[in-house]
Design a protein around this motif. Structure first.
Motif, PDB file in Angstrom:
ATOM      1  N   VAL A 126       0.863  -1.180   0.000  1.00  0.00           N
ATOM      2  CA  VAL A 126       0.000   0.000   0.000  1.00  0.00           C
ATOM      3  C   VAL A 126       0.904   1.236   0.000  1.00  0.00           C
ATOM      4  CG1 VAL A 126      -1.891   1.155   1.245  1.00  0.00           C
ATOM      5  CG2 VAL A 126      -1.567  -1.319   1.450  1.00  0.00           C
ATOM      6  N   GLN A 127       0.432   2.328  -0.555  1.00  0.00           N
ATOM      7  CA  GLN A 127       1.237   3.547  -0.502  1.00  0.00           C
ATOM      8  C   GLN A 127       0.361   4.792  -0.349  1.00  0.00           C
ATOM      9  OE1 GLN A 127       2.951   2.612  -4.245  1.00  0.00           O
ATOM     10  NE2 GLN A 127       1.828   4.225  -5.335  1.00  0.00           N
ATOM     11  N   ASN A 128       0.985   5.894   0.050  1.00  0.00           N
ATOM     12  CA  ASN A 128       0.306   7.189   0.146  1.00  0.00           C
ATOM     13  C   ASN A 128      -0.991   7.178   0.960  1.00  0.00           C
ATOM     14  OD1 ASN A 128       2.363   8.085  -1.405  1.00  0.00           O
ATOM     15  ND2 ASN A 128       1.141   8.476  -3.235  1.00  0.00           N
ATOM     16  N   VAL A 129      -0.892   6.793   2.189  1.00  0.00           N
ATOM     17  CA  VAL A 129      -2.051   6.930   3.076  1.00  0.00           C
ATOM     18  C   VAL A 129      -1.823   8.203   3.904  1.00  0.00           C
ATOM     19  CG1 VAL A 129      -3.359   5.921   4.970  1.00  0.00           C
ATOM     20  CG2 VAL A 129      -2.423   4.449   3.173  1.00  0.00           C
ATOM     21  N   PHE A 130      -2.629   9.206   3.621  1.00  0.00           N
ATOM     22  CA  PHE A 130      -2.448  10.501   4.272  1.00  0.00           C
ATOM     23  C   PHE A 130      -3.722  10.927   4.988  1.00  0.00           C
ATOM     24  CE2 PHE A 130       0.217  11.159   0.272  1.00  0.00           C
ATOM     25  CZ  PHE A 130       1.397  10.790   0.896  1.00  0.00           C
ATOM     26  N   ARG A 131      -3.585  11.908   5.888  1.00  0.00           N
ATOM     27  CA  ARG A 131      -4.767  12.524   6.478  1.00  0.00           C
ATOM     28  C   ARG A 131      -4.700  14.024   6.225  1.00  0.00           C
ATOM     29  NH1 ARG A 131      -1.591  13.736  10.932  1.00  0.00           N
ATOM     30  NH2 ARG A 131      -2.733  15.667  11.279  1.00  0.00           N
ATOM     31  N   GLU A 132      -5.871  14.651   6.255  1.00  0.00           N
ATOM     32  CA  GLU A 132      -5.907  16.087   6.053  1.00  0.00           C
ATOM     33  C   GLU A 132      -5.373  16.797   7.283  1.00  0.00           C
ATOM     34  OE1 GLU A 132      -9.572  17.738   4.614  1.00  0.00           O
ATOM     35  OE2 GLU A 132      -9.822  16.048   3.238  1.00  0.00           O
ATOM     36  N   SER A 186       9.822   7.281  -1.217  1.00  0.00           N
ATOM     37  CA  SER A 186      10.515   7.394   0.064  1.00  0.00           C
ATOM     38  C   SER A 186       9.676   6.739   1.147  1.00  0.00           C
ATOM     39  CB  SER A 186      10.840   8.851   0.399  1.00  0.00           C
ATOM     40  OG  SER A 186       9.679   9.548   0.773  1.00  0.00           O
ATOM     41  N   LYS A 187      10.290   6.504   2.273  1.00  0.00           N
ATOM     42  CA  LYS A 187       9.580   5.793   3.344  1.00  0.00           C
ATOM     43  C   LYS A 187      10.030   6.290   4.703  1.00  0.00           C
ATOM     44  CE  LYS A 187      12.869   1.956   3.677  1.00  0.00           C
ATOM     45  NZ  LYS A 187      13.563   2.298   4.915  1.00  0.00           N
ATOM     46  N   MET A 188       9.248   5.965   5.713  1.00  0.00           N
ATOM     47  CA  MET A 188       9.566   6.348   7.088  1.00  0.00           C
ATOM     48  C   MET A 188      10.277   5.180   7.795  1.00  0.00           C
ATOM     49  SD  MET A 188       8.173   9.323   6.841  1.00  0.00           S
ATOM     50  CE  MET A 188       8.636   9.869   8.485  1.00  0.00           C
ATOM     51  N   PHE A 217      14.972   0.796  11.345  1.00  0.00           N
ATOM     52  CA  PHE A 217      14.287  -0.205  10.501  1.00  0.00           C
ATOM     53  C   PHE A 217      13.009   0.417   9.949  1.00  0.00           C
ATOM     54  CE2 PHE A 217      12.748  -1.172  14.795  1.00  0.00           C
ATOM     55  CZ  PHE A 217      11.368  -1.281  14.617  1.00  0.00           C
ATOM     56  N   PRO A 218      12.515  -0.086   8.821  1.00  0.00           N
ATOM     57  CA  PRO A 218      11.339   0.528   8.187  1.00  0.00           C
ATOM     58  C   PRO A 218      10.157   0.547   9.151  1.00  0.00           C
ATOM     59  CG  PRO A 218      12.347  -1.077   6.729  1.00  0.00           C
ATOM     60  CD  PRO A 218      13.014  -1.231   8.074  1.00  0.00           C
ATOM     61  N   GLU A 219       9.472   1.662   9.201  1.00  0.00           N
ATOM     62  CA  GLU A 219       8.316   1.824  10.094  1.00  0.00           C
ATOM     63  C   GLU A 219       7.154   0.993   9.531  1.00  0.00           C
ATOM     64  OE1 GLU A 219       7.172   3.724  13.059  1.00  0.00           O
ATOM     65  OE2 GLU A 219       5.682   2.261  12.483  1.00  0.00           O
ATOM     66  N   PRO A 220       6.797  -0.064  10.257  1.00  0.00           N
ATOM     67  CA  PRO A 220       5.753  -0.937   9.702  1.00  0.00           C
ATOM     68  C   PRO A 220       4.354  -0.302   9.732  1.00  0.00           C
ATOM     69  CG  PRO A 220       6.477  -1.731  11.844  1.00  0.00           C
ATOM     70  CD  PRO A 220       7.351  -0.566  11.518  1.00  0.00           C
ATOM     71  N   ASP A 221       4.155   0.714  10.563  1.00  0.00           N
ATOM     72  CA  ASP A 221       2.827   1.325  10.697  1.00  0.00           C
ATOM     73  C   ASP A 221       2.554   2.424   9.681  1.00  0.00           C
ATOM     74  OD1 ASP A 221       2.314  -0.334  12.790  1.00  0.00           O
ATOM     75  OD2 ASP A 221       2.770   1.153  14.339  1.00  0.00           O
ATOM     76  N   LEU A 222       3.574   2.780   8.892  1.00  0.00           N
ATOM     77  CA  LEU A 222       3.374   3.841   7.894  1.00  0.00           C
ATOM     78  C   LEU A 222       3.794   3.310   6.529  1.00  0.00           C
ATOM     79  CD1 LEU A 222       4.862   6.733  10.002  1.00  0.00           C
ATOM     80  CD2 LEU A 222       2.518   6.698   9.146  1.00  0.00           C
ATOM     81  N   VAL A 223       2.999   3.610   5.534  1.00  0.00           N
ATOM     82  CA  VAL A 223       3.294   3.054   4.212  1.00  0.00           C
ATOM     83  C   VAL A 223       4.178   4.034   3.422  1.00  0.00           C
ATOM     84  CG1 VAL A 223       1.173   1.704   4.188  1.00  0.00           C
ATOM     85  CG2 VAL A 223       1.175   4.004   3.210  1.00  0.00           C
ATOM     86  N   PRO A 224       4.823   3.553   2.382  1.00  0.00           N
ATOM     87  CA  PRO A 224       5.730   4.420   1.605  1.00  0.00           C
ATOM     88  C   PRO A 224       5.017   5.624   0.981  1.00  0.00           C
ATOM     89  CG  PRO A 224       6.091   2.121   1.066  1.00  0.00           C
ATOM     90  CD  PRO A 224       4.866   2.165   1.923  1.00  0.00           C
ATOM     91  N   ILE A 225       5.822   6.644   0.711  1.00  0.00           N
ATOM     92  CA  ILE A 225       5.333   7.857   0.058  1.00  0.00           C
ATOM     93  C   ILE A 225       5.794   7.791  -1.396  1.00  0.00           C
ATOM     94  CG2 ILE A 225       5.449  10.387   0.060  1.00  0.00           C
ATOM     95  CD1 ILE A 225       6.613  10.015   3.025  1.00  0.00           C
ATOM     96  N   VAL A 226       4.850   7.792  -2.314  1.00  0.00           N
ATOM     97  CA  VAL A 226       5.198   7.730  -3.732  1.00  0.00           C
ATOM     98  C   VAL A 226       4.690   9.001  -4.402  1.00  0.00           C
ATOM     99  CG1 VAL A 226       4.927   6.448  -5.893  1.00  0.00           C
ATOM    100  CG2 VAL A 226       5.108   5.215  -3.709  1.00  0.00           C
ATOM    101  N   LEU A 227       5.612   9.799  -4.905  1.00  0.00           N
ATOM    102  CA  LEU A 227       5.228  11.078  -5.491  1.00  0.00           C
ATOM    103  C   LEU A 227       5.410  11.044  -7.002  1.00  0.00           C
ATOM    104  CD1 LEU A 227       6.885  13.463  -2.864  1.00  0.00           C
ATOM    105  CD2 LEU A 227       4.551  12.544  -2.893  1.00  0.00           C
TER     106      LEU A 227
END
Lengths: 95, 478
Positions: free
Chosen positions: A58-64, B74-76, B271-281
């Motif tokens: 999954v990617q890009n899960v954001f909140r306002e 990128s990722k957290m 280590f990669p933060e499992p609770d946050l998903v990658p940021i794809v721009l």
């Protein structure tokens, strides 16, 4: 054995854990065995597989950027073993 | 042997979002302790963080403004360490795949221009505030936990305290323009870490470095760099080795000292933060943010020189902060005399701001009010000297220039008859000056003009007065 006693002591210190001499020996064996087992993956040819940067697909899960209600000071401190002047109190930290 | 100072900086900047990076608590500064918290920023078990979209937008904007590449992916990551300023016992940050890489910022010190490389910019959460006022413990305020930060990491390209300052100011300037942060150093919105080492000039290998964290003013930055570089050079001259360590800068005492408690090597076990998903721009997203970037200081400065024909110095001063530039541009739009506006903004306004405890952010004089005054000076209704008095009064009373001129009877004396009478008397009373002028000393005219201004309380129209003085003196010499 892939893990030394020094490795165990070092990691234990980072995790703020204390072990007896016997426990360090036992953990070196046990953790070493786990690492050895994981090491079997290195036998696979992964040259054609993309590196895994994250386990979720999954990617890009954001909140306002919108403010919602917070806990009150009393609620925030409700679970604190010790508090003082509206703050969490912890053992003294040397600066 | 000649030594060279090598400095790399890390700049932490709090982003001006309304809410925290992973939860919906407000980021507002200066609130009562532990009133802006929720289970997420308190690090309660089982909670899930969700990234604030504005953080991604602001970090992208900052990266573009600092000429960085924006990462497609990128990722957290979790940075693990035990310190009670973070209830989770780890800081959510970015490790190997930061959101921005490879930027550069141009600086100029003593007329020499150079580019300072930016290695990376990553996003992360701020830690809480530890208060050391309890008798038998340390107190923690979690309000700041989770306030979004960007950390800007430079290449070791800086060579002096002046360069470090120029770079830090430039970065603040750019970020303030882009609106991603208020950059208020007194509130900790911008903090500097300095990595410093010394090497023999001409060599390539880096010396052993020390690190000083959380310098929170330009003054502290400069003094810390000066002190630490001097200290290391003295150590090296004595044949001692530099110990790689974190040092604490004490701004009151003006010294840095070793933080022995941190001697153990850092091992953050990222280590990669499992609770946050990658940021794809996507490129379209990055383009959209790029197209919305405001005109940056450098471009603005260039435009001021070209479009308004201002000296480079003026253009530099006027573009130092976004608010100053906006004020100037509004004034020019109302009144196309850029140099006159620039002179008044650079020379007359700053001391009055100080006197009235205002800043360009809080200034009570609007561009329109200033323009009204400048037009009175241009049209010679009042002299430049009176203009300064009027401006002073405008700050104090808030009245407009026209009213002040009327009330105080400051309108210039351009009536030649009246002026002639005054000047005749002054010339007659100062035969020595007339003699000097006759002997070729033009400076004596200045003295006579001064006397006229004194006699008319600065109300004489200087140009008219000068013409009359010359005529009268000529007559006396004839």
């Amino acid at each position: 054995m892939s893990l030394t006693r020094e490795d165990v002591t070092y990691v234990a210190n980072l995790a703020r854990l204390e072990f007896s001499e016997d426990e360090v020996t036992a953990l070196a064996d046990q953790l070493g065995a786990v690492l050895d087992y994981a090491e079997t993956l290195s036998g696979l040819d992964t040259s054609h597989i993309k590196a895994t940067e994250h386990v979720l697909a999954v990617q890009n899960v954001f909140r306002e950027d919108e403010i919602k209600s917070c806990l009150t000071n009393e609620e925030a401190l409700a679970n604190a073993p010790e508090s003082e002047a509206g703050c969490f109190k912890v053992p003294r930290v040397m600066e | 042997m000649e030594y060279e100072i090598v400095i790399g900086m890390e700049i932490h900047v709090e982003l001006g979002t309304k809410t925290k990076i992973f939860c919906s608590c407000p980021t507002e500064f200066g609130q009562d302790e532990n009133t802006h918290t929720c289970p997420v920023c308190l690090g309660m078990p089982g909670v899930l963080p969700v990234l604030n979209e504005k953080v991604v937008e602001y970090a992208t904007r900052a990266g573009l403004a600092l000429n960085c590449e924006i990462a497609h992916f990128s990722k957290m990551d979790r940075k693990n360490y035990f310190y009670p300023d973070l209830p989770k016992a780890y800081q959510t940050s970015q490790f190997d795949l930061p959101i921005c890489t490879g930027g550069a910022v141009g600086i100029e010190v003593d007329g020499v221009k150079k580019d300072i490389g930016i290695t990376r910019i990553h996003i992360e959460e701020d830690a809480g505030k530890l208060l050391h006022e309890s008798a038998d413990g340390t107190l923690l305020d979690v309000n700041r936990c989770g306030v979004p930060l960007i950390e800007i990491v430079t290449e070791p390209d800086l060579r002096s305290a002046e360069e470090a300052r120029a770079f830090a100011e430039k970065v603040r300037n750019i970020l303030e323009y882009t609106g991603v942060s208020d950059c208020k150093m007194e509130q900790g919105s911008m903090r500097f870490d300095v990595n410093l080492s010394i090497r023999e000039k001409g060599t390539e290998v880096l010396g052993t470095r020390t690190e000083m964290k959380n310098l929170n003013s330009f003054r502290a930055l400069i003094r810390a760099v000066q002190y630490e570089s001097k200290r290391q050079i003295i150590e090296l001259k004595k044949g001692r080795e530099i110990i790689q360590e974190t040092r604490k800068w004490d701004d009151t005492k003006g010294v840095s000292s070793s933080l022995r408690s941190k001697e153990e090597a850092h091992d953050y076990r990222y280590f990669p933060e499992p609770d946050l998903v990658p940021i794809v721009l996507e490129p379209s997203y990055i383009e959209r943010i790029k197209s919305k970037l405001p005109e940056l200081p450098e471009a603005k400065k260039k435009r001021y020189v070209e479009e308004y024909k201002l000296p480079e110095y003026d253009a530099g001063v006027l573009t130092t902060t976004g608010v100053t530039a906006r004020f100037f541009e509004e004034a020019v739009a109302l009144y196309n005399e850029p140099k006159q506006i620039s002179n008044w903004m650079m020379v007359e306004i700053p001391p009055l701001l100080k006197e009235n405890e205002q800043s360009m952010e809080t200034i009570t004089i609007t561009p329109a009010l200033l323009v009204e005054l400048l037009k009175l000076v241009r049209d010679k209704v009042i002299s430049g000297t009176s203009g300064k008095e009027v401006l002073k009064e405008m700050f104090v009373s808030g009245k407009n220039a026209g009213d002040i001129v009327k009330e105080q009877g400051l309108a210039q004396m351009s009536d030649t008859g009246e002026l002639e009478a005054i000047i005749e008397k002054i010339v007659a009373d100062n035969p020595k000056s007339v003699e000097d002028i006759g002997a070729g000393n033009e400076k004596a005219y200045g003295f006579l003009t001064g006397q006229v201004m004194k006699a008319t309380k600065g109300k004489a129209n200087a140009q008219v007065a000068n013409e009359i003085i010359r005529a009268v003196v000529a007559r006396h010499l004839a």
